[in-house]
Design a protein around this motif. Structure first.
Motif, PDB file in Angstrom:
ATOM      1  N   ARG A 155     -53.146  16.473 -12.088  1.00 48.89           N
ATOM      2  CA  ARG A 155     -52.222  16.987 -12.524  1.00 48.89           C
ATOM      3  C   ARG A 155     -51.277  17.832 -12.040  1.00 48.89           C
ATOM      4  NH1 ARG A 155     -52.093  21.935 -16.628  1.00 48.89           N
ATOM      5  NH2 ARG A 155     -53.867  22.078 -15.776  1.00 48.89           N
ATOM      6  N   ARG A 212     -45.440  35.312 -14.424  1.00 48.55           N
ATOM      7  CA  ARG A 212     -46.127  34.714 -15.276  1.00 48.55           C
ATOM      8  C   ARG A 212     -47.231  34.275 -14.494  1.00 48.55           C
ATOM      9  NH1 ARG A 212     -43.351  30.418 -17.686  1.00 48.55           N
ATOM     10  NH2 ARG A 212     -45.114  29.809 -17.925  1.00 48.55           N
ATOM     11  N   GLY A 213     -48.091  33.964 -15.161  1.00 51.25           N
ATOM     12  CA  GLY A 213     -49.629  33.954 -14.999  1.00 51.25           C
ATOM     13  C   GLY A 213     -50.188  34.594 -15.924  1.00 51.25           C
ATOM     14  N   HIS A 254     -53.571  34.960 -15.865  1.00 48.67           N
ATOM     15  CA  HIS A 254     -54.841  34.971 -16.363  1.00 48.67           C
ATOM     16  C   HIS A 254     -55.424  33.779 -15.455  1.00 48.67           C
ATOM     17  CE1 HIS A 254     -53.002  30.444 -15.285  1.00 48.67           C
ATOM     18  NE2 HIS A 254     -52.182  30.991 -16.335  1.00 48.67           N
ATOM     19  N   TYR A 285     -59.407  28.754 -19.461  1.00 48.31           N
ATOM     20  CA  TYR A 285     -58.541  30.194 -19.260  1.00 48.31           C
ATOM     21  C   TYR A 285     -59.462  31.192 -19.600  1.00 48.31           C
ATOM     22  CZ  TYR A 285     -53.908  27.603 -18.413  1.00 48.31           C
ATOM     23  OH  TYR A 285     -53.053  27.122 -18.195  1.00 48.31           O
ATOM     24  N   ARG A 325     -58.179  34.443 -20.164  1.00 51.23           N
ATOM     25  CA  ARG A 325     -56.589  35.198 -20.830  1.00 51.23           C
ATOM     26  C   ARG A 325     -56.296  36.490 -20.307  1.00 51.23           C
ATOM     27  NH1 ARG A 325     -51.959  31.732 -20.717  1.00 51.23           N
ATOM     28  NH2 ARG A 325     -52.956  29.830 -21.255  1.00 51.23           N
TER      29      ARG A 325
HETATM   30  P1  TYD Z   1     -49.897  29.143 -18.932  1.00 47.08           P
HETATM   31  O1  TYD Z   1     -50.684  28.405 -17.981  1.00 47.08           O
HETATM   32  O2  TYD Z   1     -50.034  30.707 -19.496  1.00 47.08           O
HETATM   33  O3  TYD Z   1     -48.399  29.248 -17.814  1.00 47.08           O
HETATM   34  P2  TYD Z   1     -48.451  29.594 -16.194  1.00 47.08           P
HETATM   35  O4  TYD Z   1     -49.673  30.517 -16.020  1.00 47.08           O
HETATM   36  O5  TYD Z   1     -47.399  29.237 -15.682  1.00 47.08           O
HETATM   37  O6  TYD Z   1     -47.245  31.678 -16.695  1.00 47.08           O
HETATM   38  O7  TYD Z   1     -49.122  27.973 -19.793  1.00 47.08           O
HETATM   39  C1  TYD Z   1     -47.625  28.126 -20.338  1.00 47.08           C
HETATM   40  C2  TYD Z   1     -47.489  27.534 -21.685  1.00 47.08           C
HETATM   41  O8  TYD Z   1     -47.937  26.530 -22.056  1.00 47.08           O
HETATM   42  C3  TYD Z   1     -49.581  27.831 -22.577  1.00 47.08           C
HETATM   43  O9  TYD Z   1     -48.635  27.812 -24.212  1.00 47.08           O
HETATM   44  C4  TYD Z   1     -49.918  26.446 -22.458  1.00 47.08           C
HETATM   45  C5  TYD Z   1     -48.706  25.183 -22.478  1.00 47.08           C
HETATM   46  N1  TYD Z   1     -49.647  24.376 -20.886  1.00 47.08           N
HETATM   47  C6  TYD Z   1     -49.701  22.918 -21.198  1.00 47.08           C
HETATM   48  O10 TYD Z   1     -49.471  23.097 -22.538  1.00 47.08           O
HETATM   49  N2  TYD Z   1     -50.204  22.214 -20.168  1.00 47.08           N
HETATM   50  C7  TYD Z   1     -50.474  22.524 -19.275  1.00 47.08           C
HETATM   51  O11 TYD Z   1     -50.704  21.885 -18.288  1.00 47.08           O
HETATM   52  C8  TYD Z   1     -49.572  23.690 -18.463  1.00 47.08           C
HETATM   53  C9  TYD Z   1     -49.686  24.428 -17.524  1.00 47.08           C
HETATM   54  C10 TYD Z   1     -49.472  25.048 -20.060  1.00 47.08           C
END
Ligand code: TYD
Length: 136
Positions: free
Chosen positions: A36, A49-50, A52, A122, A124
């Motif tokens: 992916r 961001r992140g 997690h 994850y 969280r």
């Molecule tokens: P998240 O991984 O928490 O983002 P970041 O780490 O960049 O802050 O993802 C944010 C939102 O997007 C969350 O609701 C999950 C969704 N998401 C998907 O549906 N598919 C994906 O491939 C990713 C990376 C996130």
């Protein structure tokens, strides 16, 4: 599964008078099969961001444009990387808490990842992450 395993990797760069190409291939620069790709863009400079960790997912993060900070934490030790060049990637192993901030205007964070999206992969909640680390 420690921050010692999280390293900057050099992408292959091909340069000629028309510009540069940066290349990331599974099994060469990237230590897993890429299943992916996603990227962050239009990120406000004040955004974080992140926030997690992943149980099994491996990732390589690349600042294909601009710069940002990646703060990593394996439950015992922490380190901060500033990603600021499209020829460098930060390789993240599983069980690493990460937070991203300090995005420059127009920056783009490209993520190459080892598996499809799965919310069950994850953590969280930082305390849950830390509890599982300590239980190992
Ligand atoms: P998240 O991984 O928490 O983002 P970041 O780490 O960049 O802050 O993802 C944010 C939102 O997007 C969350 O609701 C999950 C969704 N998401 C998907 O549906 N598919 C994906 O491939 C990713 C990376 C996130």
């Amino acid at each position: 599964m420690s921050i010692e395993n999280c390293k900057i990797i050099d992408l292959q760069v091909i340069n000629d008078h028309r510009g540069k190409i940066a290349i990331a291939e599974s099994g060469i620069q990237v230590p897993f099969d890429i299943k992916r790709v996603y990227y962050l863009f239009d990120v406000p400079t004040s955004a974080e961001r992140g926030g997690h960790a992943h149980r099994a997912l491996q990732q390589v993060l690349i600042a294909v444009s601009g710069s940002f900070n990646v703060h990593i934490d394996d439950g015992y030790n922490k380190r901060t990387f500033n990603l600021n060049h499209p020829s460098k990637g930060l390789s993240l192993c599983p069980m690493i808490w990460r937070e991203l901030d300090g995005f420059s205007g127009g920056s783009v964070c490209l993520a190459l990842v080892s598996d499809h999206y799965n919310e069950n992969d994850y953590y969280r909640n930082y305390e849950d992450f830390k509890m599982d680390i300590r239980a190992r």
